[in-house]
Enzyme design. Sequence first.
Site, PDB file in Angstrom:
ATOM      1  NE  ARG A  18      43.909 110.122  82.160  1.00  0.00           N
ATOM      2  CZ  ARG A  18      45.191 109.742  82.799  1.00  0.00           C
ATOM      3  NH1 ARG A  18      44.796 108.945  84.042  1.00  0.00           N
ATOM      4  NH2 ARG A  18      46.232 110.239  82.580  1.00  0.00           N
ATOM      5  CG  ASN A  37      43.990 106.709  80.788  1.00  0.00           C
ATOM      6  OD1 ASN A  37      43.021 107.203  80.026  1.00  0.00           O
ATOM      7  ND2 ASN A  37      45.250 106.947  80.568  1.00  0.00           N
TER       8      ASN A  37
END
Length: 91
Positions: A18, A37
């Site tokens: 990320r 996520n």
Amino acid sequence: MKAFRAIVRGYVQGVGFRYSAVRMADKIGNITGYIRNLPNGTIEVVAEGPEEELKEFLNWLHHGPSSAIVERVDVEWQPYTGQYKSFIVKF
């Protein structure tokens, strides 16, 4: 301007994916949206911007950071909304 929603599958959580994606979006420039996520172990990416920049970012998503193992990226192109100010990690 274009937009897409992508689901990144593989060994992609817990490997810095990320935050690497945020850095890459900033490096490419003109990309807004978010990455997060999902509970099933995948990563969702919603990105908006100029088509060429989005294609470059999407190409990066197919590989991710060196610690990730991307098995598949499912992409759905969507209408541009202009609702995002920057590209962020969403929790």
